[in-house]
Write a protein that holds these residues in place. Structure first.
Motif, PDB file in Angstrom:
ATOM      1  N   ASP A 271      42.246  37.685  42.967  1.00 50.46           N
ATOM      2  CA  ASP A 271      43.032  36.916  42.008  1.00 50.46           C
ATOM      3  C   ASP A 271      42.288  35.664  41.553  1.00 50.46           C
ATOM      4  O   ASP A 271      42.377  35.259  40.389  1.00 50.46           O
ATOM      5  CB  ASP A 271      44.387  36.537  42.616  1.00 50.46           C
ATOM      6  N   ALA A 272      41.547  35.030  42.475  1.00 49.49           N
ATOM      7  CA  ALA A 272      40.764  33.851  42.112  1.00 49.49           C
ATOM      8  C   ALA A 272      39.674  34.222  41.108  1.00 49.49           C
ATOM      9  O   ALA A 272      39.401  33.466  40.161  1.00 49.49           O
ATOM     10  CB  ALA A 272      40.147  33.226  43.359  1.00 49.49           C
TER      11      ALA A 272
ATOM     12  N   TYR B  85      39.840  36.714  38.963  1.00 51.67           N
ATOM     13  CA  TYR B  85      40.529  36.972  37.693  1.00 51.67           C
ATOM     14  C   TYR B  85      40.825  35.656  36.974  1.00 51.67           C
ATOM     15  O   TYR B  85      40.598  35.527  35.764  1.00 51.67           O
ATOM     16  CB  TYR B  85      41.825  37.747  37.950  1.00 51.67           C
ATOM     17  N   ALA B  86      41.326  34.679  37.720  1.00 48.97           N
ATOM     18  CA  ALA B  86      41.668  33.388  37.120  1.00 48.97           C
ATOM     19  C   ALA B  86      40.433  32.667  36.585  1.00 48.97           C
ATOM     20  O   ALA B  86      40.525  31.905  35.615  1.00 48.97           O
ATOM     21  CB  ALA B  86      42.388  32.512  38.145  1.00 48.97           C
ATOM     22  N   ALA B  87      39.274  32.892  37.205  1.00 48.55           N
ATOM     23  CA  ALA B  87      38.053  32.218  36.775  1.00 48.55           C
ATOM     24  C   ALA B  87      37.366  32.927  35.612  1.00 48.55           C
ATOM     25  O   ALA B  87      36.749  32.267  34.763  1.00 48.55           O
ATOM     26  CB  ALA B  87      37.082  32.105  37.954  1.00 48.55           C
TER      27      ALA B  87
ATOM     28  N   THR C  42      38.733  35.240  33.223  1.00 46.13           N
ATOM     29  CA  THR C  42      39.439  35.494  31.958  1.00 46.13           C
ATOM     30  C   THR C  42      39.365  34.335  30.957  1.00 46.13           C
ATOM     31  O   THR C  42      39.277  34.601  29.744  1.00 46.13           O
ATOM     32  CB  THR C  42      40.900  35.873  32.229  1.00 46.13           C
ATOM     33  N   PRO C  43      39.376  33.059  31.377  1.00 43.12           N
ATOM     34  CA  PRO C  43      39.230  31.992  30.364  1.00 43.12           C
ATOM     35  C   PRO C  43      37.884  32.029  29.644  1.00 43.12           C
ATOM     36  O   PRO C  43      37.767  31.524  28.520  1.00 43.12           O
ATOM     37  CB  PRO C  43      39.385  30.701  31.183  1.00 43.12           C
TER      38      PRO C  43
ATOM     39  N   ARG D 272      44.612  45.246  45.151  1.00 41.66           N
ATOM     40  CA  ARG D 272      44.578  44.074  44.271  1.00 41.66           C
ATOM     41  C   ARG D 272      43.832  44.374  42.971  1.00 41.66           C
ATOM     42  O   ARG D 272      44.227  43.913  41.893  1.00 41.66           O
ATOM     43  CB  ARG D 272      43.956  42.886  44.998  1.00 41.66           C
TER      44      ARG D 272
ATOM     45  N   LEU E  44      45.042  44.306  39.016  1.00 39.50           N
ATOM     46  CA  LEU E  44      44.397  43.667  37.869  1.00 39.50           C
ATOM     47  C   LEU E  44      44.278  44.636  36.698  1.00 39.50           C
ATOM     48  O   LEU E  44      44.440  44.245  35.533  1.00 39.50           O
ATOM     49  CB  LEU E  44      43.008  43.160  38.271  1.00 39.50           C
TER      50      LEU E  44
ATOM     51  N   ARG F 147      47.530  44.807  35.039  1.00 38.79           N
ATOM     52  CA  ARG F 147      47.872  43.552  34.367  1.00 38.79           C
ATOM     53  C   ARG F 147      47.069  43.349  33.085  1.00 38.79           C
ATOM     54  O   ARG F 147      47.565  42.789  32.108  1.00 38.79           O
ATOM     55  CB  ARG F 147      47.607  42.386  35.320  1.00 38.79           C
ATOM     56  N   ASP F 148      45.798  43.795  33.089  1.00 37.92           N
ATOM     57  CA  ASP F 148      44.891  43.485  31.980  1.00 37.92           C
ATOM     58  C   ASP F 148      44.078  44.728  31.636  1.00 37.92           C
ATOM     59  O   ASP F 148      43.335  45.244  32.475  1.00 37.92           O
ATOM     60  CB  ASP F 148      43.961  42.338  32.407  1.00 37.92           C
TER      61      ASP F 148
END
Length: 316
Positions: A22-23, A25-27, A29-30, A56, A60, A63-64
């Protein structure tokens, strides 16, 4: 008519990185929003994880739609997982990156900018490695210098797998037939027009390194024996030097015997000489065995990896 955006594939091997999925993914995608003239796909490779990494990663994917997951049948190792991801990538350019976020995703726009200016390979070079331990920095420095001294193929120092490769370089890499793959060496071997972007290496976001000292040692052996026959040549010279010293010592013994007669003592020096030469021979046989073992493994023609299942969103 506006030309379509070019596709960039991000290839990410995962092994027991459930806490960091998840970390990551958060890093990552922006970053996509910072390059509006490119489309992105993220090819995640689960290398036989024993934790909840696969679940996990499937999450993802659900989700995407830009995410895809390649599930390998077991743990084949990072080099094989990286190969699987590159083989599955569809992009006009491919960027391998680790899931631990030590290599910053925010550097990706700079890599793409260099690619758009005409580079076919863009290396991400670690200008600052203070986040790594002293032993790791020095061992890496020793390996790069040793490898580059022994091999005609020079691996850029402080450059890992994090880089951008144009499709022409990716296709050349995929055409190489090795099953035992040392990716840093293969990346360097294919060549192509190359530029470099420097960056500061970060601390791991979560989890621990999966490379023990023993694995790093074996990887170093793989790299040297894959791209150099210098160790084999070295033992030829060691044998030649030993033979010359033996001849000189033999001549000295003959001369001393003629002048002073037969001297019985000498068992200790004889024992030391026999043990020393026997040890040298065993080391030479071991070096030869490393090469023969790699020939044996290559002769089997087994694939580098086996895909158990592919997880991706249905485009419809």
């Amino acid at each position: 008519m506006t030309p379509p955006n070019r596709l960039v594939s991000i290839v990410v091997p995962f092994y027991n990185e459930g806490q960091g999925a998840d970390a990551f993914y958060a890093a990552i995608t922006p970053v996509f929003d910072r390059v509006p003239d490119c489309d992105f796909e993220v090819v995640c490779v689960d290398d036989g994880s024993r934790d909840d990494t696969l679940q996990r990663l499937i999450g993802l994917v659900e989700r995407d739609k830009r995410f895809r997951t390649i599930e390998l049948s077991r743990n084949f190792g990072k080099e094989a997982a990286l190969t699987a991801g590159i083989d599955a990538a569809r992009g006009d350019a491919v960027i391998p990156i680790d899931a631990d976020l030590q290599d910053p995703p925010m550097l990706i726009p700079e890599l793409i900018a260099e690619w758009q200016r005409g580079s076919e390979v863009v290396l991400a070079r670690r200008a600052d490695r203070t986040s790594d331990s002293f032993i790791k920095r020095k061992s890496a420095e020793f390996f790069y210098r040793s490898h580059n001294h022994l091999s005609t193929i020079k691996i850029p120092e402080n450059v890992g797998d994090f880089r951008l490769m144009d499709r022409v370089a990716v296709d050349a890499l995929k055409a190489l037939p090795e099953q035992q793959r040392f990716m840093k060496g293969l990346f360097a071997w294919i060549g192509f027009r190359t530029s470099v972007v420097d960056y500061t290496r970060h601390q791991r976001a979560v989890g621990d390194t999966k490379f023990s000292g023993w694995k790093l040692w074996n990887l170093a052996l793989e790299g040297i024996t894959s791209f150099s026959t210098a160790p084999l040549k070295l033992w030829t010279y060691v044998g030649l030097a030993g033979a010359m010293l033996t001849l000189l010592y033999g001549a000295y013994i003959v001369f001393r015997t003629i002048v002073h007669g037969v001297d019985v003592p000498g068992y200790a020096s004889l024992l030391v000489a026999v043990l020393f030469l026997g040890s040298v021979q065993l080391i030479g046989i071991g070096v030869l065995g490393e090469y023969v073992g790699r020939i044996y493994m290559e002769s089997k023609r087994r694939p580098s990896y086996i895909v158990r299942k592919r997880h991706e969103r249905d485009e419809n």
